[in-house]
Motif scaffolding. Sequence first.
Motif, short mmCIF file in Angstrom:
data_model
loop_
_atom_site.label_atom_id
_atom_site.label_comp_id
_atom_site.label_asym_id
_atom_site.label_seq_id
_atom_site.Cartn_x
_atom_site.Cartn_y
_atom_site.Cartn_z
N GLY A 60 0.73 -1.28 -0.05
CA GLY A 60 0.05 0.16 0.01
C GLY A 60 0.74 1.21 0.27
O GLY A 60 1.95 1.45 -0.87
N PRO A 61 0.51 2.26 1.07
CA PRO A 61 1.27 3.49 0.83
C PRO A 61 2.91 3.15 1.07
O PRO A 61 3.53 4.26 1.05
N PHE A 62 3.05 2.12 1.73
CA PHE A 62 4.66 2.09 2.40
C PHE A 62 5.67 1.27 1.26
O PHE A 62 6.50 1.05 1.07
N SER A 63 4.74 0.59 -0.06
CA SER A 63 5.47 0.07 -1.02
C SER A 63 6.25 1.27 -1.78
O SER A 63 6.04 2.41 -1.59
N SER A 64 7.55 0.88 -2.42
CA SER A 64 8.35 1.66 -3.17
C SER A 64 7.60 2.85 -3.85
O SER A 64 8.24 3.73 -4.38
#
Length: 121
Positions: free
Chosen positions: A90-94
Amino acid sequence: MAGKSNLDADQGNVGSHFTEDGKIGGTAQKVGGPFDKDGTVGKEFTKDGTIGGAAQNSAEGKPLFDKDGAIGRQFKADGVIGQVGEKVGGPFSSDGGVGKHFNADGTIGGAVQDNLGSGKK
């Protein structure tokens, strides 16, 4: 572009001992298990590992926080820290809303690269 530092795994009289064919690395290969070049301990001493990578980057003159340096590369998607973001997703992927800022061309990663790295994104 390896230098002639003692820590250089390719040319150095200290670093070369830690390769799988060197005195220390060869012994670790014989012991095997976690000490094998792919084992939990052994992999950290390879040129791509945490310890070996720091020594190799030092030998090559790369800043630690460079996108390819011993610390900076840990924030890449396949690095120790970056992998966590990829797994959470989600928002934490690269390429997510938060994670993209830690890439070498992102807001945070770019500032680190410009100020503590080699400056090339």
